[in-house]
Write a protein that holds these residues in place. Sequence first.
Motif, PDB file in Angstrom:
ATOM      1  N   PRO A   1      14.301  15.763 -24.704  1.00  0.00           N
ATOM      2  CA  PRO A   1      14.255  16.807 -24.700  1.00  0.00           C
ATOM      3  C   PRO A   1      14.911  17.569 -25.320  1.00  0.00           C
ATOM      4  CG  PRO A   1      14.105  14.720 -23.095  1.00  0.00           C
ATOM      5  CD  PRO A   1      14.469  14.165 -24.307  1.00  0.00           C
ATOM      6  N   ALA A   2      14.570  19.168 -25.114  1.00  0.00           N
ATOM      7  CA  ALA A   2      15.093  19.955 -25.712  1.00  0.00           C
ATOM      8  C   ALA A   2      15.359  20.817 -24.533  1.00  0.00           C
ATOM      9  CB  ALA A   2      14.565  21.042 -26.803  1.00  0.00           C
ATOM     10  N   PHE A   3      17.420  21.218 -24.251  1.00  0.00           N
ATOM     11  CA  PHE A   3      17.068  21.272 -22.903  1.00  0.00           C
ATOM     12  C   PHE A   3      18.132  23.257 -23.391  1.00  0.00           C
ATOM     13  CE2 PHE A   3      19.695  17.430 -22.515  1.00  0.00           C
ATOM     14  CZ  PHE A   3      18.876  17.023 -21.578  1.00  0.00           C
TER      15      PHE A   3
ATOM     16  N   GLU B   1       9.379  19.039 -16.791  1.00  0.00           N
ATOM     17  CA  GLU B   1       9.586  20.557 -15.942  1.00  0.00           C
ATOM     18  C   GLU B   1      11.829  20.039 -16.141  1.00  0.00           C
ATOM     19  OE1 GLU B   1       9.833  22.213 -11.142  1.00  0.00           O
ATOM     20  OE2 GLU B   1       8.635  20.135 -11.932  1.00  0.00           O
ATOM     21  N   ALA B   2      12.161  19.084 -15.839  1.00  0.00           N
ATOM     22  CA  ALA B   2      13.460  17.923 -15.821  1.00  0.00           C
ATOM     23  C   ALA B   2      13.840  19.022 -17.171  1.00  0.00           C
ATOM     24  CB  ALA B   2      13.924  16.605 -15.907  1.00  0.00           C
ATOM     25  N   ALA B   3      13.475  18.869 -18.693  1.00  0.00           N
ATOM     26  CA  ALA B   3      14.208  19.601 -19.130  1.00  0.00           C
ATOM     27  C   ALA B   3      14.626  20.684 -19.621  1.00  0.00           C
ATOM     28  CB  ALA B   3      13.205  18.910 -20.492  1.00  0.00           C
ATOM     29  N   GLN B   4      13.490  22.232 -18.602  1.00  0.00           N
ATOM     30  CA  GLN B   4      13.603  23.332 -18.710  1.00  0.00           C
ATOM     31  C   GLN B   4      14.043  23.517 -17.739  1.00  0.00           C
ATOM     32  OE1 GLN B   4       9.435  24.394 -17.189  1.00  0.00           O
ATOM     33  NE2 GLN B   4       8.839  23.920 -19.813  1.00  0.00           N
ATOM     34  N   ILE B   5      14.671  22.887 -16.603  1.00  0.00           N
ATOM     35  CA  ILE B   5      15.576  22.641 -15.161  1.00  0.00           C
ATOM     36  C   ILE B   5      16.808  22.643 -16.222  1.00  0.00           C
ATOM     37  CG2 ILE B   5      16.352  22.266 -13.245  1.00  0.00           C
ATOM     38  CD1 ILE B   5      13.286  21.822 -12.322  1.00  0.00           C
ATOM     39  N   ILE B   6      17.272  21.659 -17.044  1.00  0.00           N
ATOM     40  CA  ILE B   6      18.635  21.348 -17.015  1.00  0.00           C
ATOM     41  C   ILE B   6      18.765  22.613 -18.434  1.00  0.00           C
ATOM     42  CG2 ILE B   6      19.962  20.079 -18.503  1.00  0.00           C
ATOM     43  CD1 ILE B   6      18.233  17.642 -17.243  1.00  0.00           C
ATOM     44  N   GLY B   7      17.326  23.073 -18.887  1.00  0.00           N
ATOM     45  CA  GLY B   7      18.052  24.371 -19.171  1.00  0.00           C
ATOM     46  C   GLY B   7      18.373  25.065 -19.311  1.00  0.00           C
TER      47      GLY B   7
ATOM     48  N   SER C   1      12.108  11.345  -2.710  1.00  0.00           N
ATOM     49  CA  SER C   1      11.377  10.143  -1.560  1.00  0.00           C
ATOM     50  C   SER C   1       9.760  11.206  -0.672  1.00  0.00           C
ATOM     51  CB  SER C   1      12.238   8.805  -0.493  1.00  0.00           C
ATOM     52  OG  SER C   1      12.065   9.920   0.535  1.00  0.00           O
ATOM     53  N   THR C   2      10.925  12.094  -0.264  1.00  0.00           N
ATOM     54  CA  THR C   2       9.519  12.521   0.768  1.00  0.00           C
ATOM     55  C   THR C   2       8.345  13.659   0.114  1.00  0.00           C
ATOM     56  OG1 THR C   2      10.918  15.098   0.801  1.00  0.00           O
ATOM     57  CG2 THR C   2      11.663  13.754   2.125  1.00  0.00           C
ATOM     58  N   GLY C   3       8.721  13.760  -0.873  1.00  0.00           N
ATOM     59  CA  GLY C   3       7.320  14.060  -2.000  1.00  0.00           C
ATOM     60  C   GLY C   3       7.898  16.106  -2.354  1.00  0.00           C
ATOM     61  N   ALA C   4       8.867  15.992  -2.165  1.00  0.00           N
ATOM     62  CA  ALA C   4      10.280  17.130  -2.617  1.00  0.00           C
ATOM     63  C   ALA C   4       9.992  17.416  -3.947  1.00  0.00           C
ATOM     64  CB  ALA C   4      11.741  17.662  -1.804  1.00  0.00           C
ATOM     65  N   SER C   5       9.958  18.935  -4.244  1.00  0.00           N
ATOM     66  CA  SER C   5      10.301  19.435  -5.528  1.00  0.00           C
ATOM     67  C   SER C   5      10.792  18.856  -6.398  1.00  0.00           C
ATOM     68  CB  SER C   5       9.803  20.737  -5.723  1.00  0.00           C
ATOM     69  OG  SER C   5      11.151  22.046  -5.138  1.00  0.00           O
ATOM     70  N   LEU C   6      10.514  19.014  -7.673  1.00  0.00           N
ATOM     71  CA  LEU C   6      12.297  18.463  -8.991  1.00  0.00           C
ATOM     72  C   LEU C   6      13.341  19.807  -7.683  1.00  0.00           C
ATOM     73  CD1 LEU C   6      13.168  16.292 -10.494  1.00  0.00           C
ATOM     74  CD2 LEU C   6      11.972  18.283 -13.109  1.00  0.00           C
ATOM     75  N   PRO C   7      12.996  20.692  -8.048  1.00  0.00           N
ATOM     76  CA  PRO C   7      14.555  21.404  -7.981  1.00  0.00           C
ATOM     77  C   PRO C   7      15.025  21.697  -6.827  1.00  0.00           C
ATOM     78  CG  PRO C   7      12.257  23.104  -8.080  1.00  0.00           C
ATOM     79  CD  PRO C   7      11.711  22.093  -8.841  1.00  0.00           C
ATOM     80  N   ALA C   8      14.056  20.591  -5.817  1.00  0.00           N
ATOM     81  CA  ALA C   8      14.712  20.863  -4.685  1.00  0.00           C
ATOM     82  C   ALA C   8      15.501  19.437  -4.270  1.00  0.00           C
ATOM     83  CB  ALA C   8      13.262  21.039  -3.235  1.00  0.00           C
ATOM     84  N   CYS C   9      15.109  18.879  -5.142  1.00  0.00           N
ATOM     85  CA  CYS C   9      15.677  17.190  -4.557  1.00  0.00           C
ATOM     86  C   CYS C   9      16.968  17.388  -6.167  1.00  0.00           C
ATOM     87  CB  CYS C   9      14.710  16.371  -6.144  1.00  0.00           C
ATOM     88  SG  CYS C   9      13.023  15.905  -5.270  1.00  0.00           S
TER      89      CYS C   9
END
Length: 295
Positions: free
Chosen positions: A40-42, A77-83, A140-148
């Motif tokens: 990944p690249a942040f 998506e995680a890499a983009q959010i952490i960036g 575990s509820t299926g919430a989006s990554l940014p919500a988690c």
Amino acid sequence: RLSTIHRGKLYYRDVDALTLASTAMLEEVARHLWAVDWQPAFSAAAGPHADAFSFLAARISTGASTIGRSGDHLAREAAQIIGGLASICGAADVPGPLHHRLARGWDGDDGTADRLRRALVAMADHDLNASTFAARVAASTGASLPACLLAALCTLSGPRHGGAGAALAALVEEARRSGAEHAVRHWRERDAMLPGFGHPLYPQGDPRAALMLAGLTPPEDLAELAADVREQTGALPNCDYALAAITRVLRLPPDAPFKIFLLGRAVGWCAHVIEQSRDGTLIRPRGRFDGALPD
């Protein structure tokens, strides 16, 4: 399968985390924890957001559920959010790994960058801590990554977790005014926890703190405080103390301890969201009712 503490040592999957921190970058740790075959690249921009809370909240409205998405897709998506989080925390908009960009943004040199690298890796994951558990419950509820991640961030902000840096600053300030011995005794008489010291999982001392403090001489007031805490309670400095010490020595922004904690741990949160989404079960514990029930 992501991390555990065994016999006083922290492991990321099957690797000693602090051995990893001696050479690895946070991007490499993300690849290891996310189990992807690319690094990944942040580097994503954050846009016009004042803080990490508003940045994540804004992404929730358009965020997709984690249900049915592959680990690779979630990792991208995680890499983009952490960036974006890195940008908000002050990382310079230049090429390179996150620790170099943070050092550049915080007016540090190569030595600063290497200290930040070690700290980020050391803070990347830590078993099922409170903020990680919050992220997994949301996942575990299926919430989006940014919500988690927002659920985790709100949990991290508490003074018994990532907010311990601010609580430690208050203890240090009281020690400056009244002396370290008096300040420690005063906090103990109020039955207040001593932020920056002790950890129930590391009775022999927090190895993350030892890693971050290696070769570093803490400021006199922090050193005096550590000596008085040890004399009165036997407790040793933990990672929150170490983050405060490197912030002072390296002349980082006052809120650097929280930002380092956030950026490192966000990698772990994302790993747990990916793992929980693969598991596919709802985390729904039952409470033990402590009250009178009708006959």
